[in-house]
Design a protein around this motif. Structure first.
Motif, PDB file in Angstrom:
ATOM      1  N   ARG A 156       0.835  -1.214   0.000  1.00  0.00           N
ATOM      2  CA  ARG A 156       0.000   0.000   0.000  1.00  0.00           C
ATOM      3  C   ARG A 156       0.867   1.261   0.000  1.00  0.00           C
ATOM      4  NH1 ARG A 156      -3.173  -2.995   3.872  1.00  0.00           N
ATOM      5  NH2 ARG A 156      -2.378  -1.709   5.574  1.00  0.00           N
ATOM      6  N   ALA A 157       1.933   1.255   0.795  1.00  0.00           N
ATOM      7  CA  ALA A 157       2.823   2.424   0.843  1.00  0.00           C
ATOM      8  C   ALA A 157       3.514   2.638  -0.497  1.00  0.00           C
ATOM      9  CB  ALA A 157       3.852   2.253   1.961  1.00  0.00           C
ATOM     10  N   GLU A 158       3.954   1.538  -1.119  1.00  0.00           N
ATOM     11  CA  GLU A 158       4.598   1.656  -2.432  1.00  0.00           C
ATOM     12  C   GLU A 158       3.624   2.202  -3.466  1.00  0.00           C
ATOM     13  OE1 GLU A 158       7.622   1.390  -3.234  1.00  0.00           O
ATOM     14  OE2 GLU A 158       8.661   0.024  -1.879  1.00  0.00           O
ATOM     15  N   ALA A 159       2.341   1.825  -3.351  1.00  0.00           N
ATOM     16  CA  ALA A 159       1.340   2.343  -4.284  1.00  0.00           C
ATOM     17  C   ALA A 159       1.187   3.848  -4.127  1.00  0.00           C
ATOM     18  CB  ALA A 159       0.001   1.636  -4.061  1.00  0.00           C
ATOM     19  N   LEU A 252      -7.542  -1.783  -3.674  1.00  0.00           N
ATOM     20  CA  LEU A 252      -6.496  -2.317  -2.815  1.00  0.00           C
ATOM     21  C   LEU A 252      -6.953  -2.337  -1.358  1.00  0.00           C
ATOM     22  CD1 LEU A 252      -3.626  -3.410  -2.630  1.00  0.00           C
ATOM     23  CD2 LEU A 252      -2.792  -1.046  -2.495  1.00  0.00           C
ATOM     24  N   ASP A 253      -7.658  -1.289  -0.929  1.00  0.00           N
ATOM     25  CA  ASP A 253      -8.168  -1.254   0.448  1.00  0.00           C
ATOM     26  C   ASP A 253      -9.198  -2.355   0.683  1.00  0.00           C
ATOM     27  OD1 ASP A 253      -6.564   0.854   1.096  1.00  0.00           O
ATOM     28  OD2 ASP A 253      -8.109   2.396   0.878  1.00  0.00           O
ATOM     29  N   ARG A 254     -10.056  -2.602  -0.308  1.00  0.00           N
ATOM     30  CA  ARG A 254     -11.054  -3.665  -0.165  1.00  0.00           C
ATOM     31  C   ARG A 254     -10.379  -5.026   0.009  1.00  0.00           C
ATOM     32  NH1 ARG A 254     -12.758  -7.492  -3.363  1.00  0.00           N
ATOM     33  NH2 ARG A 254     -11.748  -6.615  -5.216  1.00  0.00           N
ATOM     34  N   MET A 255      -9.405  -5.313  -0.841  1.00  0.00           N
ATOM     35  CA  MET A 255      -8.691  -6.583  -0.751  1.00  0.00           C
ATOM     36  C   MET A 255      -7.945  -6.691   0.573  1.00  0.00           C
ATOM     37  SD  MET A 255      -7.129  -6.830  -4.594  1.00  0.00           S
ATOM     38  CE  MET A 255      -8.139  -6.392  -6.014  1.00  0.00           C
ATOM     39  N   SER A 256      -7.345  -5.589   1.006  1.00  0.00           N
ATOM     40  CA  SER A 256      -6.592  -5.594   2.262  1.00  0.00           C
ATOM     41  C   SER A 256      -7.506  -5.912   3.439  1.00  0.00           C
ATOM     42  CB  SER A 256      -5.907  -4.242   2.472  1.00  0.00           C
ATOM     43  OG  SER A 256      -4.965  -3.985   1.447  1.00  0.00           O
ATOM     44  N   ARG A 257      -8.699  -5.327   3.440  1.00  0.00           N
ATOM     45  CA  ARG A 257      -9.643  -5.593   4.539  1.00  0.00           C
ATOM     46  C   ARG A 257     -10.037  -7.062   4.588  1.00  0.00           C
ATOM     47  NH1 ARG A 257     -11.825  -0.621   2.824  1.00  0.00           N
ATOM     48  NH2 ARG A 257     -13.453  -1.696   1.630  1.00  0.00           N
TER      49      ARG A 257
END
Length: 284
Positions: A156-159, A252-257
């Protein structure tokens, strides 16, 4: 040379005597088999740098192609062995690091002068530092999950960095390679972790603790869901060069959750039982 390296904690004789050498074991891009290569290295702070010189060959070495396909590798350095993520440096960072390498090992300038290709500079980042403090299987699971969470946060940070730099005109190809390697490393590690659980840990728990059968059934179902999310994540990263930043972050946030929820559930249900299992397990 590999046998000599391992027999003498990294020391070898002959033309490489006294040199800074490591062993890099990668997974073949085509064969899927492990391949070990002795490589010279240079330190940049806590990072290890290796160069895809191939002795001045016109083609990149096999280990470099292997890392592009499978970023997770194993490094042997002296008497120490640890996992690493291979991240090729690109653009201005590659040029800066190559200049640093040539300053300490001038022979690489000779190799570069022989070929038209830019010699790849690869940063070997430690993938997982064993704390040595895990005394139960439960503690070990928390340690592994901690690394997976950290790697997901790194993606996420790299994105975020990628989109900020892309807006500033930096090369999308260079930035995309960095985020791609971390994404693949996370996905490979998650797949390996779940394959191990499905093959060994969950069947053992099911036999020893029948009351966990429903929990284990749910975890198996979630592993299939996580495999789908891994594929979605890899697909999302494949299109990062032209992606809309807001849509990308939302996905990405959805997948991370979903991934975090799986790790949380597994810890909540299994840690009380796994904390009673010594780690490492007794031999035999």
């Amino acid at each position: 040379m590999i046998d000599e390296f391992r027999a003498h904690s990294g020391r070898v004789g002959g033309p490489f005597a006294g040199g800074d050498l490591l062993l890099l074991t990668t997974v073949g891009a085509r064969s899927g088999l492990e391949q070990t290569s002795p490589l010279a290295y240079v330190r940049d702070g806590d990072r290890l740098l290796v160069v895809g010189s191939a002795g001045g060959s016109p083609r990149h070495p096999a280990w470099y192609h292997n890392l592009l396909a499978h970023p997770m590798a194993r490094v042997e350095l002296g008497g120490e062995t640890f996992g690493a993520i291979g991240v090729p440096a690109e653009g201005a960072e590659r040029d800066r690091l190559f200049a640093l390498i040539v300053e300490r090992a001038p022979g690489f300038a000779d190799y570069q002068a022989k070929v038209d290709r830019a010699l790849p500079v690869v940063i070997l980042e430690r993938a997982h530092t064993e704390s040595g403090e895990a005394r139960t299987l439960g503690a070990k699971l928390v340690e592994i999950h901690g690394w997976l969470r950290g790697q997901l946060a790194r993606v996420r940070a790299e994105a975020d960095t990628y989109f900020a730099d892309r807006d500033d005109g930096a090369s999308p190809a260079a930035l995309g390679l960095r985020i791609r390697q971390h994404c693949l490393a996370f996905c490979e590690s998650l797949r390996f972790h779940h394959e191990g659980e499905d093959a060994v840990m969950l069947p053992d728990l099911e036999r020893a603790h029948p009351q966990l059968r429903e929990v284990i059934g749910r975890l198996r179902d979630e592993h299939r869901t996580v495999a789908r999310i891994r594929g979605e994540l890899e697909g999302l990263l494949a299109g990062v060069g032209t992606a809309d930043p807001e849509r990308f972050r939302t996905e990405l946030d959805r997948m991370s959750r979903e991934l975090e929820a799986h790790l949380d559930y597994e810890e909540e249900e299994l840690i009380p039982v796994l904390d009673a299992v010594p780690f490492p397990p007794a031999a035999g």
